[in-house]
Structure formats: C-alpha cells, structure tokens
Design a protein around this motif. Structure first.
Motif, PDB file in Angstrom:
ATOM      1  N   GLU A 146      38.387  35.065  54.444  1.00 28.35           N
ATOM      2  CA  GLU A 146      38.122  35.569  53.108  1.00 28.35           C
ATOM      3  C   GLU A 146      38.295  37.083  53.075  1.00 28.35           C
ATOM      4  O   GLU A 146      38.105  37.762  54.089  1.00 28.35           O
ATOM      5  CB  GLU A 146      36.690  35.215  52.672  1.00 28.35           C
ATOM      6  N   PRO A 147      38.669  37.630  51.937  1.00 24.07           N
ATOM      7  CA  PRO A 147      38.793  39.092  51.821  1.00 24.07           C
ATOM      8  C   PRO A 147      37.458  39.794  52.045  1.00 24.07           C
ATOM      9  O   PRO A 147      36.388  39.184  51.915  1.00 24.07           O
ATOM     10  CB  PRO A 147      39.292  39.299  50.385  1.00 24.07           C
ATOM     11  N   ILE A 148      37.536  41.045  52.393  1.00 26.66           N
ATOM     12  CA  ILE A 148      36.315  41.829  52.600  1.00 26.66           C
ATOM     13  C   ILE A 148      35.573  41.933  51.275  1.00 26.66           C
ATOM     14  O   ILE A 148      36.149  42.340  50.264  1.00 26.66           O
ATOM     15  CB  ILE A 148      36.659  43.230  53.132  1.00 26.66           C
ATOM     16  N   PRO A 149      34.297  41.540  51.238  1.00 25.39           N
ATOM     17  CA  PRO A 149      33.561  41.568  49.961  1.00 25.39           C
ATOM     18  C   PRO A 149      33.335  42.997  49.483  1.00 25.39           C
ATOM     19  O   PRO A 149      33.238  43.946  50.277  1.00 25.39           O
ATOM     20  CB  PRO A 149      32.235  40.877  50.310  1.00 25.39           C
ATOM     21  N   LEU A 150      33.234  43.117  48.160  1.00 25.98           N
ATOM     22  CA  LEU A 150      33.002  44.416  47.546  1.00 25.98           C
ATOM     23  C   LEU A 150      31.505  44.708  47.481  1.00 25.98           C
ATOM     24  O   LEU A 150      30.705  43.809  47.182  1.00 25.98           O
ATOM     25  CB  LEU A 150      33.580  44.450  46.124  1.00 25.98           C
ATOM     26  N   ASN A 151      31.139  45.929  47.773  1.00 24.95           N
ATOM     27  CA  ASN A 151      29.761  46.373  47.624  1.00 24.95           C
ATOM     28  C   ASN A 151      29.720  47.312  46.416  1.00 24.95           C
ATOM     29  O   ASN A 151      29.975  48.516  46.522  1.00 24.95           O
ATOM     30  CB  ASN A 151      29.288  47.087  48.893  1.00 24.95           C
ATOM     31  N   ILE A 152      29.430  46.747  45.258  1.00 28.20           N
ATOM     32  CA  ILE A 152      29.515  47.487  44.009  1.00 28.20           C
ATOM     33  C   ILE A 152      28.238  48.279  43.803  1.00 28.20           C
ATOM     34  O   ILE A 152      27.126  47.742  43.905  1.00 28.20           O
ATOM     35  CB  ILE A 152      29.757  46.526  42.835  1.00 28.20           C
ATOM     36  N   LYS A 153      28.394  49.536  43.528  1.00 27.76           N
ATOM     37  CA  LYS A 153      27.267  50.440  43.307  1.00 27.76           C
ATOM     38  C   LYS A 153      27.095  50.650  41.801  1.00 27.76           C
ATOM     39  O   LYS A 153      28.005  51.130  41.127  1.00 27.76           O
ATOM     40  CB  LYS A 153      27.531  51.773  44.006  1.00 27.76           C
ATOM     41  N   THR A 154      25.937  50.239  41.289  1.00 30.79           N
ATOM     42  CA  THR A 154      25.683  50.337  39.849  1.00 30.79           C
ATOM     43  C   THR A 154      24.732  51.475  39.497  1.00 30.79           C
ATOM     44  O   THR A 154      24.604  51.828  38.337  1.00 30.79           O
ATOM     45  CB  THR A 154      25.083  49.021  39.333  1.00 30.79           C
ATOM     46  N   GLY A 155      24.024  52.033  40.487  1.00 26.98           N
ATOM     47  CA  GLY A 155      23.081  53.117  40.210  1.00 26.98           C
ATOM     48  C   GLY A 155      23.789  54.453  40.033  1.00 26.98           C
ATOM     49  O   GLY A 155      25.002  54.589  40.219  1.00 26.98           O
TER      50      GLY A 155
END
Length: 244
Positions: free
Chosen positions: A97-106
């Motif tokens: 699987e592709p490297i998961p995204l770590n989305i920053k919302t703060g």
C-alpha cells in the motif's frame, strides 16, 4: 337465536383501545421522541456542511479508493511490469500500500507536538525529583530526630550516673572525715543554694567540663581515693584491684 347474535364482550371488536392506566401517556411520549428524532435527521440532512467538512469527505473518498490508470505514477509502474496488489521491489519484499498521509489540521508549527511532549516529560521528571528530594528530606529529618532523642536519653543516663557517683563520693569522703570536696561538683549541691553562687563556683572549678568528662574524673577519683567502683558497687583492697 338471540344468544348467537349477542356480541362477545371479550373480543377485540368490543374493546378497540388499550385502557390500561398510564398507557396513553407512554404512547404520547414515545411518539414525541420519534418525532424529535425525525426532526433531527431532517435538520442534519438540510444543514449546509462547512468547507472543512467537505474537504475531509473528499479527501477520505480519494484516499479510500485505489489508484487507477489515470494516475501517472501508477501508469508508469504498470508499464514497468507492476501488477495491482503486488509488493514493490525486485523480490517483492517492499510495501504493498502507498505510504499513508499524516494530515495536519491544527495551526501549530512543525515540531510543536514533539515540543509539547518533551515539555510534559520534563515537567513530570521535575515533579518526580521534587518528590524524591522531599522524601530524602523527611528521612533525614527523621534520622536526625532519632539521633537527638538517643543522645538526649544517653545524656540523661549520664546525668543520673554522675549524681549517683557524687552521692557515693560525698558519703565516702564524710566517712574519711573529709569536710570539703576536692572539687565543688564532686558532691551533690543542696537544692536551696543560690544559683548565682553555683555559677560563680563553677567558673572557678571548671564548669566547662561536660557530663561525660566529670563522670570519668569522678570515677577515677573514687577508685584511687576510696578503692570503690561505682559501676559494680564494690570496695576493693587497693587501687590496683579496683579496676573491674
């Protein structure tokens, strides 16, 4: 004939409504709750979603779907012999699987979470050190109290032994017709004597001696002068045999 046409009073046709006490009230409450739930669902459907919620839904939809041929990177992999579901690498030991995204919302900057974590760990460590220091201080205070208490008990015991030696010295000196003690503190002083006179005499006779030193001096005097040992309460023939 009349009995056959008579209606059964126990049938459902005779009683069409439930007349048990409290049942109508329960039914009305249930209907009100159902109506409220339906109104909430309708409001949720009609509510306009915020920009962040729409972005999150689109992002989750895209991330949950697999890459297709329209993706240029995936198309290049297919041209190089890659098959869907196959692991990367020559021997197939890579990721699937592709490297998961770590989305920053703060709104905090990069590294802020690590900084907060480090600060929390430092605060916890300082708290533990304070507890350890407080525990050590309490233990030291307890040890010092025990030492002071023990020293006080020993000092009281020495004072009692000194008074016992002074009393024995006074009795033995009187038996030998000695009218005055060799040193003023060799004998027990009368309690009614003026304290100022005692302090004046002590200054002249070495009142700076400790209780232990006075006890040693008086013990040696009793052995040499009267051949008497205060510790075993025995009178010997000479000073050589008075050492027990």
């Amino acid at each position: 004939m009349g009995d056959e046409e008579e209606e059964d009073y126990m049938s459902d046709l005779f009683i069409k409504e439930d007349v048990r006490p409290g049942v109508p009230m329960v039914r009305r409450v249930r209907e009100a709750l159902q109506k409220e739930e339906k109104q909430k669902e309708a409001n949720e459907k009609n509510r306009q979603k915020s920009v962040k919620e729409e972005e999150k839904e689109r992002r989750d939809l895209v991330l949950s779907s697999a890459l297709g041929n329209e993706n240029k990177g995936f198309a290049l992999l297919l041209k190089m012999g890659y098959k869907s579901g196959q692991a990367l690498g020559k021997s197939g030991e890579g990721i699937v699987e592709p490297i998961p995204l770590n989305i920053k919302t703060g709104r905090s900057g990069l590294g802020h979470e690590e900084f907060k974590k480090r600060k929390a760990e430092e605060k916890l460590e300082n708290y533990r050190q304070k507890l350890h220091m407080k525990k050590q201080a309490n233990e030291q205070a307890a040890d010092q109290f025990r030492i002071r208490f023990k020293n006080k008990q020993e000092e009281r015991k020495m004072e009692g032994d000194l008074r016992k030696s002074q009393r024995a010295c006074q009795q033995l000196d009187i038996q030998k017709d000695i009218e005055a003690p060799k040193e003023i503190w060799y004998w027990l002083q009368p309690e009614e004597e003026d304290q100022k006179d005692e302090e004046k005499d002590d200054e002249c006779t070495g009142s700076d001696l400790s209780v232990s030193a006075k006890l040693q001096i008086l013990t040696a005097y009793l052995r040499e002068e009267h051949f008497y040992c205060i510790w075993c309460g025995t009178t010997f023939e000479d000073s050589a045999t008075s050492v027990c």
